[in-house]
Design a protein around this motif. Sequence first.
Motif, mmCIF file in Angstrom:
data_model
loop_
_atom_site.group_PDB
_atom_site.id
_atom_site.type_symbol
_atom_site.label_atom_id
_atom_site.label_comp_id
_atom_site.label_asym_id
_atom_site.label_seq_id
_atom_site.Cartn_x
_atom_site.Cartn_y
_atom_site.Cartn_z
ATOM 1 N N CYS A 21 1.665 -7.326 -2.992
ATOM 2 C CA CYS A 21 2.192 -8.090 -4.112
ATOM 3 C C CYS A 21 3.463 -8.776 -3.647
ATOM 4 O O CYS A 21 4.301 -8.151 -3.008
ATOM 5 N N HIS A 71 4.381 -3.308 -3.988
ATOM 6 C CA HIS A 71 3.045 -2.728 -3.919
ATOM 7 C C HIS A 71 2.235 -3.268 -2.727
ATOM 8 O O HIS A 71 2.151 -4.473 -2.517
ATOM 9 N N CYS A 86 -2.207 -7.029 -8.718
ATOM 10 C CA CYS A 86 -1.207 -5.974 -8.578
ATOM 11 C C CYS A 86 -1.282 -5.058 -9.810
ATOM 12 O O CYS A 86 -1.326 -5.542 -10.928
ATOM 13 N N CYS A 120 6.537 -7.325 -6.156
ATOM 14 C CA CYS A 120 7.079 -5.975 -6.063
ATOM 15 C C CYS A 120 6.698 -5.437 -4.692
ATOM 16 O O CYS A 120 6.200 -6.165 -3.855
ATOM 17 N N SER A 173 0.084 -10.537 -11.218
ATOM 18 C CA SER A 173 -0.009 -11.399 -10.040
ATOM 19 C C SER A 173 -1.175 -10.972 -9.171
ATOM 20 O O SER A 173 -1.597 -9.828 -9.200
ATOM 21 N N HIS A 192 1.061 -3.396 -10.972
ATOM 22 C CA HIS A 192 2.360 -3.345 -11.649
ATOM 23 C C HIS A 192 2.842 -4.701 -12.133
ATOM 24 O O HIS A 192 3.850 -4.798 -12.821
ATOM 25 N N CYS A 193 2.184 -5.772 -11.720
ATOM 26 C CA CYS A 193 2.669 -7.119 -12.040
ATOM 27 C C CYS A 193 1.497 -8.008 -12.462
ATOM 28 O O CYS A 193 0.356 -7.744 -12.108
HETATM 29 ZN ZN ZN Z 1 3.536 -6.228 -8.049
#
Ligand code: ZN
Length: 747
Positions: free
Chosen positions: A483, A488, A465, A486, A470, A467-468
């Motif tokens: 994800c 995404h 991801c 989040c 993960s 943004h994360c």
């Molecule tokens: Zn994410």
Amino acid sequence: MVQSSLLEPIAPRKRVSVLLPLPFPGPLDYAVPEALAEHLSPGDVVAVPLGGRRETGVVWEPTPLPTDLAFPVSPEVAASRLRPIRERLDLPPLSRELRRFIDWVAAYTLAPPGMVLAMCLRSHLRSIQGSAPAAGWVRQGDLPTGLRLTPARKAVLEALPAGAEPLTTTELAEKADVGASVVRGLADAGVLRSVVMPPPPPFALPDPLHRLPVLEDAQAIAASELRNRVQERAFSVTLLEGVTGSGKTEIYLEAVAECVQMGRQALVLLPEISLSAQWMDRFTRRFGVRPAVWHSEIGQKARRLTWAACEDGTAKVVVGARSALFLPFSDLGLVIVDEEHEGTFKQEDGVTYNARDMAIVRARLAGSPVILASATPSLETLNNVETGRYRHLVLVARHGGASMPDTRVIDMRETPPPRGLFLSPVLVDGIKARLERGEQAMLFLNRRGYAPLTLCRTCGHRMECPHCTSWLVEHRRKHVLACHYCEHVEPVPQACPSCGETDSLTAIGPGIERITEEARSEFPDARILVMASDTISGPSATAEAVEKISRREVDLIIGTQIVAKGWHFPHLTLVGVVDADLGLGGADLRAGERTMQLLHQVAGRAGRAEAPGEVLLQSFSPLHPVMQALVSGDFAAFMTEEAEQRRPGFWPPFGRLAALIVSSEYADAADHAARDLGAAAPHGEGVEVLGPVPAPLAVLRGRHRRRLLLRTHRNIAVQPILRRWLAQVPLTSSVRVDVDVDPVSFM
Ligand code: ZN
Ligand code: ADP
């Protein structure tokens, strides 16, 4: 209690504290205008000026909290400089009991009291706004010719078919997911007709004698104990422990019956209320009416009515999610927390509180008994039993002589599945045998999607991801990588984004979509039903799925943790756990306990009626204490061992924990703040701080996260330590610190 303003002394006052539903450290002081001086009492809802705005708040008085928990008082301001209260709103006041509860939750969790009030007041204010006789809309004959049908208008027409019950402007706009102006536009166009809304239906009175159960001896003893607790009208906590199917629900409903008989109110908290269709049916069978229901999805009208019915005492039984704790019960006589061990009772965002623990606070303030029910109680609760704080009732056998399922571990090292597959031949044969006999089987895997990791075979790149911290989970039905932390979502790429090689991305590991694919090829004739939160959403879809299973229109159920809930599937005789080790990894203090609780609950779905059940656990570590406990069924021994592991290090329940989660859009800002907090960390006898360290989810939704963990001996409260600590470290505006008292998640 309803009329609390009449009971409390009214003295003319010049200034009062007003708590606003905003994140201030405490109530603000306001001047009381002459005209209101004799009419204002704590709990009254008032309008006050704040900056250039008008805000609604509640007259607050300092409540006697334990000194450990008391929050700071606002600085003295000369009375002459205070701004005056604008008016007292014509709303029922917040009772003293509820106000004290709000203070308690705020003080315990270190949340600004205004934010706790906000959770409460949101419904309250709506209850008022809607209390005037409301006008609603119905459809008016045929559609006028030449009507311009925009998508928004279409949505409104779909939300309100001809002949449907009237809806208010707000309700209709909400249901159609459009602005109120679209509704008004349609009214102007002559499509909708205004009617007076029917008066709210009364909350029907449950009949305690509607259908009395025939209890077995052990059940009857437990039920009569619980009835006694209710009759005492005093605070007490009782743990009702019993294997799945032993009749715990049956028994605690007797306590509810007693409470209703006394004319008082009962609150039942369920961990996943939207999945409780069967529970509702049982309640209805027992009491002849449905209970009042409270959760985030009930809609505005029901919210308003339920709030009011709690306040005036007409709602006798409320079954709800965590937030039901903040309802204004006028005469709360009993609180029940079903599946007390469930982690979902912990609210993780906004005000971070554990509804199980706060339920006990609520009951103590009301002077009422609490019943905690579970087949696998938490170590915290067991410890409270051991030290004599809680009473204990145990049911050792299943109702009607049904036997506990026979549980075995499949050693995945000895009988592995063929390459690229995930079901061991032993499990496949077991399922085949059941299906041939016309029985039902279930496969459990607590992971949505097709595969938890997508990897490039050429360069080893992992799809992550942006943004994360993960991996992206492939959802093959929707052709996306998603994800799970989040929102995404991206399409599955043709070529590896790192090396550019095409057809090189490979799915690693199973999710339930992949297990379903495997099951379809192994059991081509079986009627398969997949139950996961993204395939079955909402209470009605869940209820329908459960109906299908009960009617034997399904042979094999494949599901995530939703299948673990307290369902009763009489024809289900085999449960296969695809990955029993999942959940044992990681740094979670309760990993073992939780895995045990979850798998025990899943296993409990098997063999509830005449046919004996079988549970097969696929594991790579068959000797792990969790597997051994599930096989032997000796839950108590497992928990004793857990306790011995936690005791020396003062881990809960033998010590207290509070986590600080430092986060920022900027990694160095997060590091800086975490280091400052680390440098100012409290220490002393029985007080220790671990960290700072990067959180396991080091980046979440684009925010960099660091964690510190405060651990104290049990006799040392964490709140005053946290308050002093946080006060010492000034933070820049780009950094946020979330406080999590009694953390459940360590991510
Ligand atoms: Zn994410
Ligand atoms: P638990 O909550 O402990 O899992 P339940 O209360 O759900 O157990 O009971 C399991 C099943 O047994 C339910 O279908 C319930 O209706 C039935 N049952 C339990 N006790 C009785 C009883 N005394 N008479 C009839 N049915 C019972």
